[in-house]
Design a protein around this motif. Structure first.
Motif, short mmCIF file in Angstrom:
data_model
loop_
_atom_site.label_atom_id
_atom_site.label_comp_id
_atom_site.label_asym_id
_atom_site.label_seq_id
_atom_site.Cartn_x
_atom_site.Cartn_y
_atom_site.Cartn_z
N ARG A 1 0.84 -1.21 0.00
CA ARG A 1 0.00 0.00 0.00
C ARG A 1 0.87 1.26 0.00
O ARG A 1 0.64 2.19 -0.77
CB ARG A 1 -0.93 0.02 1.21
N LEU B 1 2.52 1.66 -3.34
CA LEU B 1 1.54 2.10 -4.32
C LEU B 1 1.26 3.59 -4.18
O LEU B 1 1.20 4.32 -5.18
CB LEU B 1 0.25 1.30 -4.16
N LEU B 2 1.13 4.08 -2.95
CA LEU B 2 0.89 5.51 -2.73
C LEU B 2 2.08 6.34 -3.20
O LEU B 2 1.90 7.40 -3.82
CB LEU B 2 0.61 5.79 -1.25
N ASP B 3 3.30 5.89 -2.92
CA ASP B 3 4.49 6.60 -3.39
C ASP B 3 4.51 6.68 -4.91
O ASP B 3 4.78 7.74 -5.48
CB ASP B 3 5.77 5.90 -2.90
N ASN B 4 4.25 5.57 -5.54
CA ASN B 4 4.26 5.55 -7.01
C ASN B 4 3.15 6.43 -7.59
O ASN B 4 3.35 7.08 -8.62
CB ASN B 4 4.12 4.12 -7.53
N THR B 5 2.00 6.46 -6.94
CA THR B 5 0.90 7.31 -7.40
C THR B 5 1.29 8.78 -7.32
O THR B 5 1.04 9.55 -8.24
CB THR B 5 -0.37 7.04 -6.57
N GLU B 6 1.93 9.17 -6.21
CA GLU B 6 2.37 10.56 -6.06
C GLU B 6 3.40 10.93 -7.12
O GLU B 6 3.35 12.00 -7.71
CB GLU B 6 2.94 10.79 -4.66
N LYS B 7 4.36 10.03 -7.37
CA LYS B 7 5.37 10.29 -8.41
C LYS B 7 4.71 10.44 -9.77
O LYS B 7 5.09 11.32 -10.56
CB LYS B 7 6.37 9.15 -8.46
N LEU B 8 3.75 9.60 -10.05
CA LEU B 8 3.05 9.67 -11.33
C LEU B 8 2.30 10.99 -11.47
O LEU B 8 2.33 11.62 -12.54
CB LEU B 8 2.09 8.48 -11.46
N GLU B 9 1.64 11.44 -10.41
CA GLU B 9 0.92 12.71 -10.46
C GLU B 9 1.87 13.89 -10.67
O GLU B 9 1.58 14.80 -11.45
CB GLU B 9 0.10 12.90 -9.18
N SER C 1 3.02 13.85 -14.25
CA SER C 1 1.93 14.31 -15.12
C SER C 1 1.81 15.83 -15.10
O SER C 1 1.63 16.45 -16.15
CB SER C 1 0.61 13.68 -14.69
#
Length: 194
Positions: free
Chosen positions: A115, A118-126, A129
């Protein structure tokens, strides 16, 4: 004849109950014990298939008036065997809880780590972007600014060549310009900017 069919039905019921029970135990076992049970179930499933063949032969010998009822029962048994074979296939590849935990580790800490990752990767992706969108916006503004300067320069000269008019209108990125310039055809076969 129908008494033979019914005797086969009883054997079928007993055998499929045993197979169902053993299929349920397979995932909980490991090693040689699991291998032996798998071989045993495989052998019993072969016996079940042979029983179905015998029942099919008996159903063909039954008078036509009663045959439809026996054929529908036989069809139901065939569907049951197909389900048993699917369950058996799944149970053979299923791991016991011990093997699963050994392979995957402790689920609680693993789940929390996954989890967080996943949150770290989501922040990096945002963030990436947003940077891409900002870069694209800068590129669009640069093109618009360049086109605007080119239009102004050509406007001062009072003529836009026809081939260039379209490019100035939409730009190399295919972006519709919103600066208020329009191209108007002039009698001297040029295009005037307004």
């Amino acid at each position: 004849m129908s008494s033979d069919f019914e005797a086969y039905e009883q054997d079928f019921g007993t055998l499929t109950a045993e197979v169902t029970n053993k299929i349920g135990r397979i995932p909980k076992l490991s090693g040689e014990e699991k291998t032996q049970l798998v071989l045993n179930v495989d052998k019993q499933l072969e016996e079940v298939r042979e029983l179905l063949e015998q029942m099919d032969l008996e159903a063909r010998e039954i008078p036509i008036q009663s045959r439809a009822m026996y054929n529908s029962r036989l069809k139901s048994y065939k569907q049951e065997v197909e389900k048993l074979e699917k369950d058996f296939k799944r149970s053979r590849i299923a791991y016991s809880d011990e093997v699963r935990n050994e392979l995957l580790g402790d689920e609680a800490s693993s789940s929390e780590n996954q989890r967080a990752h996943l949150l770290d990767n989501t922040e990096k992706l945002e963030r990436s972007s947003r940077r891409l969108e900002a870069g694209y916006q800068i590129a669009v503004e640069t093109v618009e600014s360049s086109l605007c300067r080119l239009r102004e320069d050509l406007h001062h000269r009072n003529v836009l060549p026809p081939a260039l008019a379209c490019q100035l209108r939409y730009g190399p990125l295919g972006i519709s310009q919103s600066s208020g310039w329009t191209c108007v055809a002039t009698p001297d076969s040029g295009v005037r900017a307004r």
